[in-house]
Design a protein around this motif. Structure first.
Motif, mmCIF file in Angstrom:
data_model
loop_
_atom_site.group_PDB
_atom_site.id
_atom_site.type_symbol
_atom_site.label_atom_id
_atom_site.label_comp_id
_atom_site.label_asym_id
_atom_site.label_seq_id
_atom_site.Cartn_x
_atom_site.Cartn_y
_atom_site.Cartn_z
ATOM 1 N N VAL A 225 59.226 -17.041 -5.712
ATOM 2 C CA VAL A 225 59.591 -15.767 -6.333
ATOM 3 C C VAL A 225 60.965 -15.289 -5.865
ATOM 4 N N VAL A 226 61.315 -15.582 -4.604
ATOM 5 C CA VAL A 226 62.633 -15.197 -4.097
ATOM 6 C C VAL A 226 63.725 -16.016 -4.787
ATOM 7 N N VAL A 227 63.517 -17.326 -4.888
ATOM 8 C CA VAL A 227 64.509 -18.196 -5.524
ATOM 9 C C VAL A 227 64.660 -17.874 -7.009
ATOM 10 N N LYS A 228 63.558 -17.518 -7.652
ATOM 11 C CA LYS A 228 63.601 -17.192 -9.079
ATOM 12 C C LYS A 228 64.450 -15.954 -9.341
ATOM 13 N N LYS A 229 64.344 -14.959 -8.484
ATOM 14 C CA LYS A 229 65.075 -13.710 -8.694
ATOM 15 C C LYS A 229 66.444 -13.699 -8.004
ATOM 16 N N HIS A 230 66.591 -14.493 -6.928
ATOM 17 C CA HIS A 230 67.851 -14.530 -6.176
ATOM 18 C C HIS A 230 68.162 -15.987 -5.820
ATOM 19 N N SER A 231 68.584 -16.768 -6.787
ATOM 20 C CA SER A 231 68.806 -18.206 -6.584
ATOM 21 C C SER A 231 69.856 -18.496 -5.512
ATOM 22 N N ARG A 232 70.797 -17.561 -5.315
ATOM 23 C CA ARG A 232 71.862 -17.762 -4.326
ATOM 24 C C ARG A 232 71.320 -17.783 -2.897
ATOM 25 N N LEU A 233 70.104 -17.298 -2.690
ATOM 26 C CA LEU A 233 69.537 -17.228 -1.340
ATOM 27 C C LEU A 233 68.736 -18.477 -0.960
ATOM 28 N N GLU A 234 68.602 -19.428 -1.888
ATOM 29 C CA GLU A 234 67.733 -20.578 -1.646
ATOM 30 C C GLU A 234 68.118 -21.339 -0.369
ATOM 31 N N LYS A 235 69.415 -21.545 -0.155
ATOM 32 C CA LYS A 235 69.854 -22.315 1.005
ATOM 33 C C LYS A 235 69.699 -21.544 2.320
ATOM 34 N N LYS A 236 69.541 -20.241 2.236
ATOM 35 C CA LYS A 236 69.400 -19.430 3.444
ATOM 36 C C LYS A 236 67.942 -19.311 3.900
ATOM 37 N N LEU A 237 67.040 -19.729 3.061
ATOM 38 C CA LEU A 237 65.623 -19.641 3.417
ATOM 39 C C LEU A 237 65.196 -20.866 4.217
ATOM 40 N N PRO A 238 64.310 -20.698 5.197
ATOM 41 C CA PRO A 238 63.806 -21.858 5.956
ATOM 42 C C PRO A 238 63.028 -22.796 5.040
ATOM 43 N N ARG A 239 63.198 -24.105 5.247
ATOM 44 C CA ARG A 239 62.562 -25.088 4.388
ATOM 45 C C ARG A 239 61.105 -25.327 4.788
ATOM 46 N N LEU A 240 60.299 -25.647 3.798
ATOM 47 C CA LEU A 240 58.891 -25.933 4.037
ATOM 48 C C LEU A 240 58.770 -27.163 4.942
ATOM 49 N N PRO A 241 58.057 -27.058 6.050
ATOM 50 C CA PRO A 241 57.962 -28.196 6.984
ATOM 51 C C PRO A 241 57.186 -29.363 6.378
ATOM 52 N N GLU A 242 57.597 -30.563 6.707
ATOM 53 C CA GLU A 242 56.901 -31.774 6.269
ATOM 54 C C GLU A 242 55.826 -32.124 7.294
ATOM 55 N N LEU A 243 54.605 -32.136 6.839
ATOM 56 C CA LEU A 243 53.481 -32.380 7.737
ATOM 57 C C LEU A 243 52.860 -33.738 7.466
ATOM 58 N N LYS A 244 52.499 -34.416 8.548
ATOM 59 C CA LYS A 244 51.842 -35.707 8.417
ATOM 60 C C LYS A 244 50.363 -35.503 8.098
ATOM 61 N N LYS A 245 49.779 -36.483 7.467
ATOM 62 C CA LYS A 245 48.374 -36.410 7.106
ATOM 63 C C LYS A 245 47.521 -36.306 8.373
ATOM 64 N N ASP A 246 46.573 -35.358 8.358
ATOM 65 C CA ASP A 246 45.659 -35.128 9.490
ATOM 66 C C ASP A 246 46.393 -34.736 10.768
ATOM 67 N N GLN A 247 47.546 -34.088 10.657
ATOM 68 C CA GLN A 247 48.284 -33.623 11.834
ATOM 69 C C GLN A 247 47.508 -32.496 12.512
ATOM 70 N N ASN A 248 47.279 -32.604 13.802
ATOM 71 C CA ASN A 248 46.395 -31.677 14.512
ATOM 72 C C ASN A 248 46.886 -30.230 14.501
ATOM 73 N N ASP A 249 48.195 -30.055 14.678
ATOM 74 C CA ASP A 249 48.727 -28.697 14.769
ATOM 75 C C ASP A 249 49.343 -28.226 13.447
ATOM 76 N N ALA A 250 48.925 -28.839 12.337
ATOM 77 C CA ALA A 250 49.507 -28.507 11.036
ATOM 78 C C ALA A 250 49.336 -27.033 10.687
#
Length: 494
Positions: free
Chosen positions: A170-195
């Motif tokens: 919703v933030v990117v849709k309304k304010h596309s210029r802010l996309e690079k300033k937002l923290p990226r979704l972390p990549e999690l491994k399958k069955d990662q304990n602390d996911a």
């Protein structure tokens, strides 16, 4: 801009309305119920002198009435009303008139009625029933029913991931210029304990970043940030016992019995013996029925109903509820169950579920068995002891201060203090009590009507606010039908 209510103009096509039978249900409802109250009720939510002319409130409210009466969606009720003569007549329109856009129904429901007016909707129809002399009893019957959420329950990781994705989008849709300033979704491994902990940290970081970048956020962004905060602050989330949906964070996991559960909401209802619903309170599915009695009673009294007796099941027999009714000189017709009252609680956060007959701890785990301790002969207070699964207690996030390391058992005791209920016990053994408690099951028929014919089996919308709106509008419709029936019973047979 709000304009005065309009009258149906004379139209050649209005002759078609003569085809509607005189005994049609909508003709009877139109004759029995005054819908004009809605105009004053929502007046403060409109600008009276500026802006485009608004569709009159009574027209929109009557559309909502038809929608609930026939269990239709916003789009479907507009489609049906456009071609249904009885609907058009009930709405006060000419056959050739066009209907409002379906989006106006949502706007009226959420921003007009939702602006503090929805509670008065139910009171208005209750007062009409009183003015017509239809309510003669001075008793109310109380009970609860449940409604399934409009979304499915999720695991903690799914809740966190969905909430993060929805906020990011919703933030990117309304304010596309802010996309690079937002923290990226972390990549999690399958069955990662602390996911789950990683995603929880990410959601909190994302919410804080958005608030920093957009301090004046509003609309959809504000809504998603609010949901993110609720999820992050939910201490029971990681224990899989708190919020279970990123789409509907107000819905909760509840129990119908010791083996049957549901995910959604509870509607707590009070009604007269004439089957006029006087009060509705909506909560998450995990709430305690007994704690809603005071609110139901206050709503009923404020609607103008005189109450001298309350009929309910054991959920409403707590010490506090009995004291509340006694202070108002109301006779409680409720079977006693000592485990319901709060006099012997030793720890906060533990709650007794009367339907499932077990205690739920702060982490959401329920007891696995119970036992009674103490002697009947020594005159001292006895206790009900509930036992928990220690294997779960050992790994519980809330074990500190609750479960001692190495302990062989975890119990929770509730004292049975019969002396507080002496007067009620004597009444419960009387013939009067046995006769009056037989009236309680009639509310089950009302609950069935709400679900079977008017869509209360499943929520139409998401969130506690919308669920409350749905419940009160449904209660209004069911009351209107009941008023018609009561009026017909009062009329002499021809």
């Amino acid at each position: 801009m709000l304009q005065p209510a309009k009258q149906m103009t004379v139209s050649f096509h209005a002759e078609l309305y003569k085809l509607i039978p005189e005994d049609h249900q909508l003709r009877k409802i139109h004759e029995a119920i005054d819908f004009t109250f809605i105009h004053e009720l929502v007046r403060s939510s409109y600008c009276e002198y500026y802006g485009r002319p608004a569709n009159e409130p009574e027209l929109l409210f009557r559309l909502l009435f038809l929608q609930v009466l026939h269990n239709l969606s916003d789009d479907r009720i507009i489609e049906e009303a456009q071609v249904n003569l009885a609907y058009k007549w009930f709405l006060g329109l000419n056959p050739e008139d066009k209907l409002p856009d379906p989006s106006q129904l949502s706007r009226f429901r959420n921003h007009r009625l939702g602006a503090g007016a929805v509670d008065e909707v139910l009171k208005s129809v209750v007062r009409q029933s009183i003015e017509k002399g239809l309510v003669k009893s001075k008793s109310i019957i109380i009970d609860s029913t449940h409604t399934l959420a409009a979304s499915q329950n999720q695991k903690p990781l799914e809740v966190l991931r969905d909430a993060a994705k929805r906020l990011f989008r919703v933030v990117v849709k309304k304010h596309s210029r802010l996309e690079k300033k937002l923290p990226r979704l972390p990549e999690l491994k399958k069955d990662q304990n602390d996911a789950e902990k990683i995603m929880l940290h990410y959601l909190a970081e994302l919410g804080e970043t958005v608030e920093t970048l957009l301090p004046d956020h509003e609309g959809a962004i504000s809504e998603k940030i609010k949901i993110a905060k609720i999820i992050v602050e939910d201490e029971r989330l990681l224990a899989n016992k708190g919020i279970m949906s990123a789409i509907d964070p107000d819905a909760r996991f509840g129990w119908k019995s010791s083996t049957k559960s549901f995910f959604g909401y509870k509607e707590h209802i009070a009604m007269t013996e004439e089957e006029i619903i006087t009060a509705v309170e909506v909560t998450g599915g995990s709430s305690d029925d007994g704690k809603q009695l005071k609110e139901l009673l206050n709503q009923t009294l404020s609607a103008g109903i005189e109450v001298q007796e309350v009929i309910g099941d054991t959920a409403y027999s707590s010490k506090d509820n009995l004291a509340e009714m006694k202070s108002k000189k109301i006779q409680p017709v409720v079977p006693l169950n000592p485990v319901v009252h709060h006099g012997g609680l030793r720890q906060e956060g533990f709650e007794y579920n009367k339907d499932a007959d077990f205690v739920i701890c702060p982490a959401g785990q329920h007891s696995i068995r119970k036992a009674v301790q103490g002697s009947k002969q020594n005159g001292k207070s006895r206790s009900l002891v509930f036992y928990f699964d220690t294997d779960k207690c050992k790994t519980c996030l809330f074990r500190e201060g609750c479960f001692k390391p190495g302990a062989k058992s975890k119990t929770y005791s509730i004292r049975i203090m019969a002396e507080h209920f002496k007067e009620q016990i004597e009444f419960e053994n009387s013939d009067t009590f046995k006769e009056r408690i037989r009236r309680r099951p009639i509310i089950e028929h009302k609950n069935a009507e709400l679900k079977r014919y008017h869509g209360m089996t499943k929520a139409k919308y998401r969130g506690l606010f919308c669920m409350r709106m749905q419940a009160i509008l449904t209660a209004f419709v069911v009351n209107a039908k009941r008023i018609v029936t009561l009026i017909e019973k009062m009329q002499p047979a021809s």
